[in-house]
Enzyme design. Structure first.
Site, PDB file in Angstrom:
ATOM      1  N   ASP A   5       0.859  -1.186   0.000  1.00  0.00           N
ATOM      2  CA  ASP A   5       0.000   0.000   0.000  1.00  0.00           C
ATOM      3  C   ASP A   5       0.891   1.229   0.000  1.00  0.00           C
ATOM      4  O   ASP A   5       1.767   1.366   0.857  1.00  0.00           O
ATOM      5  CB  ASP A   5      -0.907  -0.002   1.231  1.00  0.00           C
TER       6      ASP A   5
ATOM      7  N   GLU B 251      -1.240  -1.055  -6.254  1.00  0.00           N
ATOM      8  CA  GLU B 251      -2.331  -0.327  -6.901  1.00  0.00           C
ATOM      9  C   GLU B 251      -1.763   0.476  -8.066  1.00  0.00           C
ATOM     10  O   GLU B 251      -0.661   1.028  -7.973  1.00  0.00           O
ATOM     11  CB  GLU B 251      -3.013   0.617  -5.908  1.00  0.00           C
TER      12      GLU B 251
ATOM     13  N   ASP C  43      -3.127   1.407   7.005  1.00  0.00           N
ATOM     14  CA  ASP C  43      -2.282   1.047   5.868  1.00  0.00           C
ATOM     15  C   ASP C  43      -2.053  -0.459   5.758  1.00  0.00           C
ATOM     16  O   ASP C  43      -2.011  -1.011   4.657  1.00  0.00           O
ATOM     17  CB  ASP C  43      -0.934   1.778   5.947  1.00  0.00           C
TER      18      ASP C  43
END
Length: 369
Positions: A186, A270, A351
């Site tokens: 992340d 991501e 997170d």
């Protein structure tokens, strides 16, 4: 076939430095001349695409009659300037980039030359290059014998250092590795990333640390008379600071990506739009400082070399709002909430929870779960 580049420091003589400066200038001149003519053709036929496709565009050879001093530099460097311009227009027409711009003297000073009939050779700390002949360089690592040299890019930094990037081609077909170990990352503004195991990269934030010193040196530079000897000395001082920060960041990102590529068979991240994020959330300095884009590029090629995978999931996937325990998605979650709490009783660092969700989504993509 695969490509790999090796970068080394160059130590040209004074005469070679003069020829390099001339080549940088000629490449920029030819690029701008060709761009000028292509703009005229584009403006004339931009409404008629078929007619535009039939047009013949200028080549470096055209300018050698009018400007004979272009013959003094490497002709392959000028040919590559033409290829770079063609690529810039292709990117523009495909929507990947804006309209090509003219290059000025403040732009990056570099040129690319190619291997033709053995014109580029390595021997005992020297490299033979077109027009320059034998140039001293620091070969801190060996280029494997089965790697074939295809091209070289020579660059001069703002601090006056010269580097050469040697592009090689070699037979490489990595065997796809069976995915056994997976980690989710992340993005974190402060630490670079938080992984699904709860570990943080602990980015040293080199730019932030040097900001006070940098601001002081830039203030001194602003008070100097532009073009004076003292201004040039101070400009060099500021440039060296920026170069040091960039090198520190690059070294850190290489080490972090190498560590992950060694430990895991698959890394899930991501697919973030960092430029949009920095503008929308006013995180410009922080985004620039941690170099997430560079980090993911390093990570991708390091994994691919070993037959491993980098999986990118949709940036709109609600990784932060989803409970990694029960899968329930919260309606809202403000940036100030650093602890994720769910109705099922699950509680975790925000997170870490997001990184676990990213990992799970990646594993679904790979059909592991």
């Amino acid at each position: 076939m695969a490509n790999k580049a090796y970068q080394f420091r160059l130590y040209p003589t004074k005469e070679q430095e003069q020829l390099l400066a001339k080549t940088f200038g000629c490449v920029r001149f030819v690029y701008n001349k060709m761009l000028e003519e292509r703009i005229q053709i584009y403006e004339k036929f931009k409404d008629d695409k078929e007619a535009l496709k039939k047009q013949t565009f200028p080549t470096p050879a055209k300018y050698k009659k009018e400007f004979p001093w272009l013959k003094e530099v490497d002709s392959l460097a000028l040919a590559n300037a033409q290829l770079n311009l063609q690529k810039a227009f292709q990117n523009f027409f495909s929507g990947r980039a804006g309209f090509p711009k003219f290059k000025n003297r403040k732009a990056k000073q570099s040129y690319t030359t190619n291997v033709v009939n053995g014109n580029i050779k390595l021997s005992d700390g020297y490299i033979k290059l077109p027009k320059l002949k034998w140039v001293k360089f620091k070969q801190h690592r060996e280029i494997p014998a089965h790697h074939i040299i295809k091209a070289c890019t020579l660059t001069k930094t703002k601090t006056g250092k010269y580097y050469i990037s040697i592009l090689t081609e070699y037979e490489h077909q990595p065997v796809p590795k069976e995915v056994q170990t997976v980690v989710g990352l992340d993005f974190s503004m402060n630490t670079l990333y938080v992984d699904s195991e709860g570990k943080r990269a602990n980015d040293p934030r080199f730019y932030r640390k040097a900001l006070e010193t940098l601001a002081k040196e830039q203030r001194i530079l602003s008070r100097r008379k532009k073009g004076s000897n003292r201004w040039h000395k101070q400009r060099l001082k500021v440039a060296k600071l920026h170069e040091k920060i960039a090198n520190q960041r690059k070294d850190f990102l290489h080490k972090e990506s190498h560590k992950l590529a060694k430990l895991y068979d698959c890394v899930v991240i991501e697919d973030l739009n960092m430029k949009g994020m920095s503008q929308a959330l006013h995180f410009g300095q922080s985004v620039h400082d941690n170099g997430w884009g560079m980090f993911t590029s390093f990570l991708q090629y390091k994994l691919e070399e070993q037959g491993k995978k980098l999986v990118k999931i949709d940036k709109w996937f609600p990784s932060s709002k989803t409970c990694s325990c029960c899968g329930q998605v919260r309606e809202s979650l403000s940036l100030s909430e650093r602890t994720f709490r769910c109705e099922c009783g699950f509680e975790s660092d925000r997170d870490v929870n997001a990184a676990i969700n990213i990992k799970h989504e990646g594993m679904k993509r790979l059909a592991i779960v």
